[in-house]
Design an enzyme around this catalytic site. Structure first.
Site, mmCIF file in Angstrom:
data_model
loop_
_atom_site.group_PDB
_atom_site.id
_atom_site.type_symbol
_atom_site.label_atom_id
_atom_site.label_comp_id
_atom_site.label_asym_id
_atom_site.label_seq_id
_atom_site.Cartn_x
_atom_site.Cartn_y
_atom_site.Cartn_z
ATOM 1 N N ASP A 41 0.839 -1.293 0.127
ATOM 2 C CA ASP A 41 -0.087 -0.112 -0.004
ATOM 3 C C ASP A 41 0.798 1.282 -0.067
ATOM 4 O OD1 ASP A 41 -2.408 1.569 0.445
ATOM 5 O OD2 ASP A 41 -2.403 1.475 2.463
ATOM 6 N N GLY A 88 -7.096 8.787 7.772
ATOM 7 C CA GLY A 88 -6.582 9.172 9.262
ATOM 8 C C GLY A 88 -8.027 9.581 9.924
ATOM 9 N N GLY A 99 -10.905 4.861 4.788
ATOM 10 C CA GLY A 99 -12.026 4.220 4.998
ATOM 11 C C GLY A 99 -12.416 4.630 6.462
ATOM 12 N N THR A 100 -11.572 4.874 7.323
ATOM 13 C CA THR A 100 -11.868 5.314 8.856
ATOM 14 C C THR A 100 -12.890 6.408 8.835
ATOM 15 O OG1 THR A 100 -9.888 4.265 9.725
ATOM 16 C CG2 THR A 100 -11.124 5.704 10.822
HETATM 17 P P1 13P Z 1 -7.494 4.864 7.279
HETATM 18 O O1 13P Z 1 -6.441 5.144 7.971
HETATM 19 O O2 13P Z 1 -8.259 6.549 7.201
HETATM 20 O O3 13P Z 1 -8.649 3.909 7.405
HETATM 21 O O4 13P Z 1 -7.267 4.841 5.604
HETATM 22 C C1 13P Z 1 -6.361 3.775 5.477
HETATM 23 C C2 13P Z 1 -5.918 3.887 4.047
HETATM 24 O O5 13P Z 1 -6.343 4.511 3.202
HETATM 25 C C3 13P Z 1 -4.545 3.125 3.787
HETATM 26 O O6 13P Z 1 -4.324 3.433 2.313
#
Ligand code: 13P
Length: 393
Positions: A82, A182, A211-212
């Site tokens: 990633d 984040g 996604g968070t």
């Molecule tokens: P979050 O930490 O906001 O869930 O995002 C994770 C992400 O996009 C990793 O590539």
């Protein structure tokens, strides 16, 4: 054996209207918690390793555990780099066992992003590895307060998305439509119309970073507009941090094992909630049936040398290990000498490729051609060379 081709995995999700979670992991607690959740939900899952976290763990040391856990799983698993920082990062990740990669050039001008991603795609596809490209900019840092990384969202445009996918050949497209990496204050505004148009224009699985913090309803809207992979980390990290704080306040054992108690459990619980919410639960069997398994090839050469003594042969092999192990798709280079002196062939190369596609890309790779022409062929005598596809069932 359930490491599977991530392209097949995500096309299944894309065709059936659900999303696979790509959960960034930073330790064994994350690895085990994420896989526990996927097993409980009988769902496909992506084990994701973000280069921005590489100061938290040794990537080369953690990868064998990630791979062993994935092989042991009963559900389909892909292992993804990633936010890779460079082409070299992607080669390293592939050679350590990632079977899908992303190099994030989304901060760069479109032309540069396109050029970097095209080079990456050519290399990775030569190793049978699918590629995620990102277009537009998703600000913030995984695991941190978004306010501390206040970059401006740069939205993906439909025309650029179409041109980028066509010229780079990426397999999945990460889009910027309002999410932020984040921890956020407030609810982000997502541009579903833009997402729908991008989906219609490119017709490949779309990816959401950050996604968070999104609501159940937002996730549903994203998925119904072509999002098949959702990247998720901060909420897992926060669940782990809360558990450590609770352990510290309540546990009689305030040593290390007391402080990290049940991290796997809370990470697993949040992962499972997401997997179920995003529609992946109960899909493992049909995904396994649809996906090509991820199968290594052993490139075997047994040979004798002419005009070189044993020290010369060993030096030649040391050079070969150095040069050949850096070629994309090469998992391991083993060199050996027959234990019995009268065996017909004195020496061997065993070069493990991550995928059958590497047979051709390795043969043509300039480092291989130079080594073979300058060091190996001039001294190689009688030899046998065979590529073996692993049998793992
Ligand atoms: P979050 O930490 O906001 O869930 O995002 C994770 C992400 O996009 C990793 O590539």
């Amino acid at each position: 054996m359930p490491i599977v081709n991530m392209k097949d995995m995500l096309h299944h999700a894309y065709d059936h209207g659900y999303a696979v979670g790509a959960f960034d992991l930073v330790s064994l607690d994350f690895l085990q918690g994420i896989l526990d959740a996927a097993e409980r939900a009988q769902a496909p899952v992506i084990l994701s390793l973000a280069e921005s976290h590489f100061d938290a763990f040794d990537f080369a040391l953690l990868m064998p555990a990630v791979e062993a856990a994935a092989i042991r799983a009963t559900v389909p698993v892909a292992i993804h780099l990633d936010h890779g920082a460079s082409f070299e990062s992607a080669v390293k990740a592939i050679n350590l066992g990632c079977n899908a990669v992303m190099v994030d050039a989304s901060e760069k001008p479109l032309q540069d992003n396109t050029a970097i991603t095209s080079t990456l795609t050519e290399m990775a596809h030569g190793c049978g590895i699918p590629v995620e490209g990102e277009l537009g900019y998703v600000p913030g840092e995984e695991g941190e307060d978004a306010e501390r990384h206040p970059g401006k969202i740069c939205y993906t445009t439909v025309a650029e998305a179409q041109a980028y996918v066509e010229s780079t050949g990426v397999d999945f497209l990460a889009v910027s439509i309002g999410t932020i990496h984040g921890r956020m204050r407030g609810k982000p505004e997502l541009d579903y119309q833009r997402l729908q148009q991008i989906n219609e224009a490119v017709g490949i699985p779309l990816v959401i970073h950050g996604g968070t913090g999104l609501s159940d309803d937002q996730f549903q809207q994203l998925i119904s507009n072509g999002v098949s992979k959702i990247n998720y980390y901060t909420a897992l990290s926060d669940a782990a941090a809360r558990q450590i704080a609770q352990n510290s306040a309540t546990s009689a054992n305030s040593g290390y094992t007391g402080l990290v108690k049940n991290l796997r459990g809370v990470i697993g619980a949040e992962t499972e909630r997401c997997i179920r919410l995003w529609g992946g639960a109960g899909r493992a069997e049909e995904v396994l049936a649809r996906c090509r398994p991820w199968t290594a090839v052993e490139h075997l050469i047994v040979y004798n040398v002419e005009g070189l003594d044993s020290i010369g042969a060993k030096n030649m092999m040391a050079e070969g290990r150095r040069v050949l192990s850096a070629i994309p798709g090469v998992r391991e280079v083993f060199t050996g000498e027959a234990m019995k002196e009268d065996d017909k062939y004195r020496y061997t190369w065993l070069v493990r490729f991550c995928h059958p596609s590497v047979i051709d890309s390795y043969r043509e790779h300039p480092s291989h051609v130079a080594f073979a022409d300058n060091h190996f062929r001039p001294v190689a005598g009688e030899r046998i060379s065979i590529d073996y596809l692993a049998i793992e069932n």
